[in-house]
Motif scaffolding. Structure first.
Motif, PDB file in Angstrom:
ATOM      1  N   ASN A  27      36.375  13.158 -36.433  1.00  0.00           N
ATOM      2  CA  ASN A  27      36.724  11.803 -35.991  1.00  0.00           C
ATOM      3  C   ASN A  27      35.515  11.062 -35.445  1.00  0.00           C
ATOM      4  OD1 ASN A  27      39.516  11.503 -36.615  1.00  0.00           O
ATOM      5  ND2 ASN A  27      40.003  12.942 -34.976  1.00  0.00           N
ATOM      6  N   ASN A  30      33.098   9.352 -37.955  1.00  0.00           N
ATOM      7  CA  ASN A  30      33.497   8.035 -38.469  1.00  0.00           C
ATOM      8  C   ASN A  30      32.826   6.888 -37.731  1.00  0.00           C
ATOM      9  OD1 ASN A  30      35.172   9.073 -40.441  1.00  0.00           O
ATOM     10  ND2 ASN A  30      36.963   9.087 -39.099  1.00  0.00           N
ATOM     11  N   ASP A  31      32.345   7.140 -36.517  1.00  0.00           N
ATOM     12  CA  ASP A  31      31.707   6.097 -35.721  1.00  0.00           C
ATOM     13  C   ASP A  31      30.200   6.021 -35.926  1.00  0.00           C
ATOM     14  OD1 ASP A  31      34.186   5.461 -34.618  1.00  0.00           O
ATOM     15  OD2 ASP A  31      33.936   6.918 -32.987  1.00  0.00           O
ATOM     16  N   GLU A  32      29.642   6.870 -36.778  1.00  0.00           N
ATOM     17  CA  GLU A  32      28.196   6.868 -36.995  1.00  0.00           C
ATOM     18  C   GLU A  32      27.764   5.595 -37.728  1.00  0.00           C
ATOM     19  OE1 GLU A  32      26.003   8.887 -35.740  1.00  0.00           O
ATOM     20  OE2 GLU A  32      27.465  10.273 -34.893  1.00  0.00           O
ATOM     21  N   TRP A  37      31.355   7.341 -46.069  1.00  0.00           N
ATOM     22  CA  TRP A  37      32.293   8.465 -46.150  1.00  0.00           C
ATOM     23  C   TRP A  37      31.545   9.781 -46.043  1.00  0.00           C
ATOM     24  CZ3 TRP A  37      30.545  11.280 -50.127  1.00  0.00           C
ATOM     25  CH2 TRP A  37      30.135  10.665 -51.294  1.00  0.00           C
ATOM     26  N   LYS A  38      32.307  10.844 -45.808  1.00  0.00           N
ATOM     27  CA  LYS A  38      31.771  12.203 -45.783  1.00  0.00           C
ATOM     28  C   LYS A  38      32.746  13.129 -46.495  1.00  0.00           C
ATOM     29  CE  LYS A  38      30.615  16.273 -43.105  1.00  0.00           C
ATOM     30  NZ  LYS A  38      30.459  16.931 -41.819  1.00  0.00           N
ATOM     31  N   TYR A  53      27.354  13.012 -47.575  1.00  0.00           N
ATOM     32  CA  TYR A  53      27.611  11.762 -46.872  1.00  0.00           C
ATOM     33  C   TYR A  53      27.082  10.600 -47.700  1.00  0.00           C
ATOM     34  CZ  TYR A  53      27.273  15.046 -42.884  1.00  0.00           C
ATOM     35  OH  TYR A  53      27.414  16.103 -42.026  1.00  0.00           O
TER      36      TYR A  53
END
Length: 103
Positions: A27, A30-32, A37-38, A53
């Protein structure tokens, strides 16, 4: 657009144990900055984990690789490999790769 491939030796968690144990980390990824997507990867027989990624820029992919490599070391991973690739968008779109469509 840049693709980052990371893999590493990780004898601690695999399979469903990894899935259950890394939900919080997943989770947070997702903020990176710049992450599109990964895909999480694992090779149970050789005890290697990793991920593929897609980032919006080389700077964001490189920044993430540096931060993530340090994090992996603190988690007990070793033999950490990371490679940043260019994405050939026209050919990837032909093969339905998960990249933005032209527009």
């Amino acid at each position: 657009m840049k693709l980052l491939q990371v893999d590493f030796a990780y004898p601690n968690l695999m399979g469903s144990t990894l899935s259950e144990g890394m939900i919080e980390l997943a989770n947070s990824i997702n903020d990176e900055a710049g992450l599109i997507w990964k895909i999480w990867t694992e090779q149970i027989k050789d005890k290697r984990g990793g991920g593929i990624y897609l980032f919006d820029s080389e700077a964001n992919a490189e920044r993430y690789l540096q931060m993530h490599s340090k994090r992996l070391q603190t988690m007990g991973a070793s033999d950490i490999r990371g490679i940043i690739f260019d994405v050939n968008l026209p050919l990837t779109r032909i093969n339905q790769g998960p990249v933005p469509q032209e527009g």
